[in-house]
Write a protein that holds these residues in place. Sequence first.
Motif, short mmCIF file in Angstrom:
data_model
loop_
_atom_site.label_atom_id
_atom_site.label_comp_id
_atom_site.label_asym_id
_atom_site.label_seq_id
_atom_site.Cartn_x
_atom_site.Cartn_y
_atom_site.Cartn_z
N UNK A 181 0.84 -1.19 0.00
CA UNK A 181 0.00 0.00 0.00
C UNK A 181 0.87 1.25 0.00
N UNK A 182 0.59 2.17 -0.91
CA UNK A 182 1.33 3.42 -0.95
C UNK A 182 0.40 4.59 -1.23
N UNK A 183 0.68 5.71 -0.57
CA UNK A 183 -0.06 6.94 -0.81
C UNK A 183 0.89 7.93 -1.48
N UNK A 184 0.44 8.55 -2.55
CA UNK A 184 1.25 9.52 -3.27
C UNK A 184 0.99 10.91 -2.70
N UNK A 185 2.03 11.49 -2.11
CA UNK A 185 1.95 12.83 -1.52
C UNK A 185 3.33 13.44 -1.52
N UNK A 186 3.49 14.54 -2.24
CA UNK A 186 4.82 15.14 -2.38
C UNK A 186 4.90 16.56 -1.87
N UNK A 187 3.80 17.08 -1.31
CA UNK A 187 3.81 18.45 -0.79
C UNK A 187 2.70 18.61 0.23
N UNK A 188 2.90 19.52 1.16
CA UNK A 188 1.88 19.82 2.16
C UNK A 188 1.25 21.19 1.96
N UNK A 189 1.76 21.98 1.03
CA UNK A 189 1.23 23.30 0.71
C UNK A 189 -0.08 23.12 -0.06
N UNK A 190 -1.22 23.36 0.60
CA UNK A 190 -2.52 23.12 -0.02
C UNK A 190 -2.76 24.02 -1.22
N UNK A 191 -2.31 25.26 -1.15
CA UNK A 191 -2.52 26.19 -2.26
C UNK A 191 -1.77 25.75 -3.50
N UNK A 192 -0.51 25.37 -3.34
CA UNK A 192 0.28 24.90 -4.47
C UNK A 192 -0.28 23.60 -5.02
#
Length: 353
Positions: A181-192
């Motif tokens: 199982x993997x989740x793709x997430x490369x940034x935490x800046x919601x606006x960007x």
Amino acid sequence: MRWDGQLVTAESPAALPGLAKMSNLVRSVQTPEFAGITFHEVLAKSALSRVPSQSAMPFEWTINPYRGCSHACTYCFARKTHSYLGLNTGLDFDSQLVVKINAGEVLRRELAKQSWKHEQVAMGTNTDPYQRAEGRYKLMPEIIRALADSGTPFSILTKGTLLARDLPLLHAVAKDVEVGMGISLAMTDAGLAHRVEPGTPTPRARLDLIAKLSDAGLQCSVMAMPILPWLTDSEEALDDLCASVAAAGATSLTAGALHLRPGAREWYMQWLAKEYPQLVGRYRRLYDGGTYASKDYRRWLAARVGAAKRRHGLQSGARLRHINKPQLDTARGRQTGGPKAAALPEVGQATLF
């Protein structure tokens, strides 16, 4: 409005010219809840796709129930595949979605063949199997059951929070087969994130999904790909990413720099010129007309990511680990006594969407 016309069983309007030539096209349909999106429903002849032997992928088979993706990530390497259908790699990729409505049925037939060797199958390697269309078509539960019933190990990589719907099923089948199982997430800046991947769930929603996986006993890895030069590669951005995913319950993280393949390159650079015109020249020099950032940049990024991971206790690699290590039942060719880890790809953005 006649809502009967929006049912999955309804007759279709005319298809796009390129798709109308497909012998397996059943219909093309639009629905109010998916404004701006057309679903082109096809009868697939095969659900399993073999990975070329020369590939560096750590798996030999993939399943992609959808072509095109409403996540609309500007950098998505899979955009090029839409040109094979006579569609463009920009807006058509985001809004003209091909749906293999019989994927589960066809998969069961393929897995039942005596020639099937129960090799690992990866999902989420091209377009996301849990994009919004899955809420309408519900293809994944039958695909998961078919794989598990045949004793075939599999992995899922997604940005889609719709995965939470299938957590009880995944928890159950992970007692019999290897599940990654993997989740793709490369940034935490919601606006960007909203600007560069406008159709995806927010970073906060994906962090919550990681926590749900952890609460369900299904630990997951985070694929932090792509890291965008001068946008998400600062020490602060990477540290916040690693801190956030560690706090959510992820145990490992794999990161890599943006790839600019044909099809994605043109679309991303067009977006960059609109949103960050001051960076266009720097990108051109960094990529020098090719797919990959310079080796010096990639080495620099790897060192920076590694430091952030160490600060927050994140491992490298991508595996799901569960309660008990299974024992192989050689008579049935499958596993019992709880699952072990199924590897997720660690070879860069080419495995993402």
